[in-house]
Design an enzyme around this catalytic site. Structure first.
Site, mmCIF file in Angstrom:
data_model
loop_
_atom_site.group_PDB
_atom_site.id
_atom_site.type_symbol
_atom_site.label_atom_id
_atom_site.label_comp_id
_atom_site.label_asym_id
_atom_site.label_seq_id
_atom_site.Cartn_x
_atom_site.Cartn_y
_atom_site.Cartn_z
ATOM 1 N N ARG A 125 0.830 -1.215 0.000
ATOM 2 C CA ARG A 125 0.000 0.000 0.000
ATOM 3 C C ARG A 125 0.862 1.262 0.000
ATOM 4 O O ARG A 125 0.472 2.272 -0.589
ATOM 5 C CB ARG A 125 -0.939 -0.003 1.195
ATOM 6 C CG ARG A 125 -2.087 -0.980 0.982
ATOM 7 C CD ARG A 125 -3.177 -0.785 1.998
ATOM 8 N NE ARG A 125 -4.376 -1.484 1.585
ATOM 9 C CZ ARG A 125 -5.186 -2.140 2.415
ATOM 10 N NH1 ARG A 125 -4.911 -2.178 3.709
ATOM 11 N NH2 ARG A 125 -6.267 -2.735 1.962
ATOM 12 N N GLY A 165 -10.816 -8.283 -2.102
ATOM 13 C CA GLY A 165 -9.579 -8.376 -1.328
ATOM 14 C C GLY A 165 -8.952 -9.755 -1.367
ATOM 15 O O GLY A 165 -7.753 -9.904 -1.621
ATOM 16 N N GLY A 195 -13.351 -3.573 -0.107
ATOM 17 C CA GLY A 195 -14.702 -3.064 0.149
ATOM 18 C C GLY A 195 -15.118 -1.996 -0.848
ATOM 19 O O GLY A 195 -16.264 -1.982 -1.323
#
Ligand code: ADP
Ligand code: MG
Length: 394
Positions: A35, A351, A374
């Site tokens: 990330r 995910g 999500g």
């Protein structure tokens, strides 16, 4: 079209970038920095354009004072500094004089990371509840706001919607890439457009099924959720996962869209999930009462392959088997391999599907693997994402 970071003159400006640094940390060590890496493009662009870069992110959940200790962004500041090969000034608070002064003293080309936005959740959920004063305060620290945290864009928090309501704003490169790929696939797909749906529960995916069944040409269903559909079509499913409450929903879908929905015809099943050595492959009609279906079988892969090979756009949400265990991973692996070879736009939103594809070595083999589980699910459901809706259009 949303405004992007490229639509602003960043020179000497204080640019607040909401990034997604919600990385897994164990004993102070970041176990997966993906990330952080995904956010580098936007940060480097701002630095190259002589901005003063102010970063905000959440990390984990903060419910007690103790949670603060385990969820400080300090290790992220170190890692980011390594990746950028540049000093990152870390401010260990989310508001107050020290933060204000640090930002007032910034020079162009410098970078400040503010402590975990969710520290503000301890005193009345100010971040997660989008407290208007908090959004206004954070906005007062900068001149321009860039939202690049796709993974939280389905939530209206102070650090995205709150700040954006008070500053000129745009999206960063990561959100731009996510929207380009996901929105194009569902709004304007090159056809035939096929959707692969899997995962454990039908209930998690009702919104996705209802939305995509209207748009897609084919819906291929695998994973645990396939068994509720199989049951609804009158087949035996042994002791496989069953979402009793949604049998009627599945019946309705099968009646109304029999031309689109394709179910597995065989499975890998076992009497005991843990006993992988006794797993066997059989046609659905041969599943015994005490057997659990845990992956789609080879004949199903062939059926799926026929459809997918003709497709020009493929969106995949949900693994088709319990891929975490070797004995039940071959369906998901085979689909990764198949999709990697096709001349089609291939997109993963979800995910667990994303981590399966990445773990099996297919990270670079898809057109796009979404970084937001999500958020991508809500986009596939056709919902608006508040963190993106709030951003100005061009
Ligand atoms: P995503 O995160 O990609 O949207 P989900 O969270 O819906 O996917 O589903 C992922 C989970 O589904 C995995 O943990 C996997 O083990 C489980 N799963 C897939 N097939 C089965 C099955 N046949 N029985 C039980 N669980 C399954
Ligand atoms: Mg999941």
């Amino acid at each position: 079209m949303k405004k992007t970071i490229r639509d602003f003159d960043l020179n000497n400006k204080k640019v607040i970038i909401r990034v997604d640094f919600n990385v897994p940390i164990k004993d102070g060590v970041i176990t997966d920095d993906n990330r952080i890496r995904e956010s580098l493009k936007t940060i480097e662009y701002a630095l190259d354009n002589n901005a003063k870069v102010i970063l905000l992110s959440h990390l984990g959940r903060i419910k007690t004072e103790e949670d603060k200790l385990n969820n400080t962004l300090e290790p992220v500041a170190f890692r980011l500094s390594e990746l950028l090969d540049k000093e990152v000034i870390f401010v260990d608070t989310t508001r107050g004089d020290i933060l204000d002064e640090t930002i007032n003293n910034m020079k162009s080309g410098e970078i400040v990371l503010i402590e975990n936005t969710r520290y503000e959740d301890l005193d009345g959920k100010k971040e997660s509840g989008n407290d208007p004063e908090l959004g206004k305060y954070w906005a007062s620290l900068g001149d321009i706001f860039i939202n690049d945290a796709f993974g939280t864009s389905h939530r209206a928090h102070a650090s995205n919607v709150g700040i954006a309501s008070n500053l000129p704003n745009g999206v960063g490169f990561l959100i731009e890439k996510e929207l380009d790929n996901l929105e194009k696939a569902i709004n304007n797909p090159e056809r035939p457009f096929s959707v692969i749906l899997g995962g454990s529960k039908v209930s998690d995916k009702i919104g996705v099924i209802e939305n995509l069944v209207k748009i897609a040409d084919h819906i291929l269903i695998g994973g645990g959720m396939a068994f509720t559909f199989l049951k609804a079509s009158g087949l035996p499913i042994g002791s496989s996962l069953l979402d009793e409450e949604n049998i009627d929903f599945c019946k309705k879908m099968l009646n109304e869209h029999s031309d689109k929905i394709i179910l597995p015809i065989d499975v890998i099943c076992s009497k005991d999930i843990e006993k992988e050595d006794i797993a066997r492959e059989c046609f659905i009609s041969d599943i015994k009462d005490d057997e659990i279906g845990l992956d789609i079988g080879h004949a199903s892969i062939e059926v799926f392959k026929d459809v997918l090979s003709e497709s020009k756009t493929i969106v995949w949400n949900g693994p088709v088997g319990m891929f975490e265990k070797e004995a039940y991973a071959s369906g998901t692996k085979s689909l990764c391999e198949l999709l990697s070879k096709l001349d089609a736009t291939t997109i993963i939103g979800g995910g667990d599907t994303a981590s399966a594809a990445i773990n099996f070595g297919y990270k670079e083999k898809f057109t796009h693997i979404s970084t937001g589980g999500g958020a991508s699910l809500e986009l596939l459901e056709g919902k608006e994402l508040p963190g993106i809706t709030i951003i100005d259009n061009k």
